[in-house]
Motif scaffolding. Structure first.
Motif, PDB file in Angstrom:
ATOM      1  N   LYS A  43      -1.001   1.513 -10.438  1.00  0.00           N
ATOM      2  CA  LYS A  43      -2.198   0.792 -10.873  1.00  0.00           C
ATOM      3  C   LYS A  43      -3.438   1.359 -10.190  1.00  0.00           C
ATOM      4  O   LYS A  43      -3.375   1.848  -9.065  1.00  0.00           O
ATOM      5  CB  LYS A  43      -2.054  -0.694 -10.552  1.00  0.00           C
ATOM      6  N   VAL A  44      -4.548   1.274 -10.902  1.00  0.00           N
ATOM      7  CA  VAL A  44      -5.814   1.823 -10.422  1.00  0.00           C
ATOM      8  C   VAL A  44      -6.772   0.674 -10.142  1.00  0.00           C
ATOM      9  O   VAL A  44      -6.873  -0.268 -10.905  1.00  0.00           O
ATOM     10  CB  VAL A  44      -6.417   2.771 -11.479  1.00  0.00           C
ATOM     11  N   SER A  45      -7.461   0.765  -8.999  1.00  0.00           N
ATOM     12  CA  SER A  45      -8.486  -0.210  -8.658  1.00  0.00           C
ATOM     13  C   SER A  45      -9.675   0.537  -8.071  1.00  0.00           C
ATOM     14  O   SER A  45      -9.505   1.350  -7.149  1.00  0.00           O
ATOM     15  CB  SER A  45      -7.939  -1.220  -7.650  1.00  0.00           C
ATOM     16  N   HIS A  46     -10.844   0.307  -8.585  1.00  0.00           N
ATOM     17  CA  HIS A  46     -12.056   0.978  -8.141  1.00  0.00           C
ATOM     18  C   HIS A  46     -11.912   2.498  -8.200  1.00  0.00           C
ATOM     19  O   HIS A  46     -12.204   3.214  -7.246  1.00  0.00           O
ATOM     20  CB  HIS A  46     -12.455   0.533  -6.724  1.00  0.00           C
ATOM     21  N   ARG A  48      -9.423   4.453  -7.975  1.00  0.00           N
ATOM     22  CA  ARG A  48      -8.410   5.116  -7.163  1.00  0.00           C
ATOM     23  C   ARG A  48      -7.141   4.282  -7.172  1.00  0.00           C
ATOM     24  O   ARG A  48      -7.170   3.096  -7.475  1.00  0.00           O
ATOM     25  CB  ARG A  48      -8.905   5.373  -5.731  1.00  0.00           C
ATOM     26  N   LYS A  50      -4.088   1.987  -6.204  1.00  0.00           N
ATOM     27  CA  LYS A  50      -4.034   0.854  -5.286  1.00  0.00           C
ATOM     28  C   LYS A  50      -3.042   1.063  -4.144  1.00  0.00           C
ATOM     29  O   LYS A  50      -3.066   0.321  -3.170  1.00  0.00           O
ATOM     30  CB  LYS A  50      -3.631  -0.413  -6.052  1.00  0.00           C
ATOM     31  N   CYS A  51      -2.204   2.065  -4.256  1.00  0.00           N
ATOM     32  CA  CYS A  51      -1.154   2.301  -3.263  1.00  0.00           C
ATOM     33  C   CYS A  51      -1.765   2.563  -1.889  1.00  0.00           C
ATOM     34  O   CYS A  51      -2.698   3.356  -1.758  1.00  0.00           O
ATOM     35  CB  CYS A  51      -0.292   3.482  -3.682  1.00  0.00           C
ATOM     36  N   VAL A  52      -1.229   1.883  -0.870  1.00  0.00           N
ATOM     37  CA  VAL A  52      -1.725   2.049   0.495  1.00  0.00           C
ATOM     38  C   VAL A  52      -0.720   2.806   1.369  1.00  0.00           C
ATOM     39  O   VAL A  52      -0.843   2.802   2.589  1.00  0.00           O
ATOM     40  CB  VAL A  52      -2.050   0.688   1.128  1.00  0.00           C
ATOM     41  N   TYR A  79      -3.920   5.950   2.164  1.00  0.00           N
ATOM     42  CA  TYR A  79      -3.656   6.064   0.740  1.00  0.00           C
ATOM     43  C   TYR A  79      -2.507   7.045   0.539  1.00  0.00           C
ATOM     44  O   TYR A  79      -2.159   7.792   1.454  1.00  0.00           O
ATOM     45  CB  TYR A  79      -4.913   6.516  -0.030  1.00  0.00           C
ATOM     46  N   VAL A 102       0.926  -4.753  -2.304  1.00  0.00           N
ATOM     47  CA  VAL A 102      -0.419  -4.755  -2.889  1.00  0.00           C
ATOM     48  C   VAL A 102      -0.376  -4.678  -4.418  1.00  0.00           C
ATOM     49  O   VAL A 102      -1.410  -4.453  -5.050  1.00  0.00           O
ATOM     50  CB  VAL A 102      -1.279  -3.601  -2.318  1.00  0.00           C
ATOM     51  N   ASP A 103       0.811  -4.847  -5.002  1.00  0.00           N
ATOM     52  CA  ASP A 103       0.971  -4.834  -6.458  1.00  0.00           C
ATOM     53  C   ASP A 103       0.409  -3.542  -7.065  1.00  0.00           C
ATOM     54  O   ASP A 103      -0.313  -3.570  -8.052  1.00  0.00           O
ATOM     55  CB  ASP A 103       0.302  -6.066  -7.066  1.00  0.00           C
ATOM     56  N   ALA A 104       0.745  -2.431  -6.445  1.00  0.00           N
ATOM     57  CA  ALA A 104       0.197  -1.146  -6.887  1.00  0.00           C
ATOM     58  C   ALA A 104       1.066  -0.439  -7.904  1.00  0.00           C
ATOM     59  O   ALA A 104       0.650   0.553  -8.478  1.00  0.00           O
ATOM     60  CB  ALA A 104      -0.002  -0.234  -5.681  1.00  0.00           C
TER      61      ALA A 104
END
Length: 132
Positions: A43-46, A48, A50-52, A79, A102-104
């Motif tokens: 998944k993408v957020s902002h 980039r 979302k994976c941390v 990241y 983080v639901d990535a």
């Protein structure tokens, strides 16, 4: 002797006018269930991923098909610099999606994963990013 023959003919004629059960794949695509576990997507957020890079998905993966290498940006946020899933080893169990804090990660309904070369089954981060 004629009664069983008429019963068989009745069954045959009843099926002749019903809608066919089979699909003419690949011309007709099947409707997949919303719970279907197909190809993974990051998944993408902002703008980039979302994976941390917490390493939970490769840890819980029973097939050990996920490879993650962490990177750090200017703000010292972690990241996933490298994220790969080997689809030849994946058993589509969905544990990686459940474990992600983080639901990535999600599993899509994409099921047409056939390829000719083994290297094409290794999905890198850029191929896994959610398409919008």
């Amino acid at each position: 002797m004629i009664v069983p023959l008429l019963k068989g003919l009745k069954i045959t004629l009843s099926h002749l006018f019903q809608k066919p059960i089979t699909l003419q794949y690949p011309d007709e695509k099947p409707q997949v269930s919303p719970n279907f576990r197909g190809l993974h997507a990051l998944k993408v957020s902002h703008d980039r991923a979302k994976c941390v890079a917490c390493y939970l998905c490769p840890t819980v993966c029973p097939a050990k098909c996920i490879t993650v290498e962490a990177g750090e940006d200017q703000n010292h946020d972690k990241y996933a610099e490298r994220y790969e899933i080997d689809m030849l080893r994946c058993i589509f169990c969905g544990y990686c999606v459940e474990a992600c804090p983080v639901d990535a990660l999600k599993m899509t309904g994409e099921f047409e994963l056939a390829n000719y070369k083994r290297e094409d089954f290794v999905f890198i981060k850029e191929r896994l990013l959610e398409k919008r």
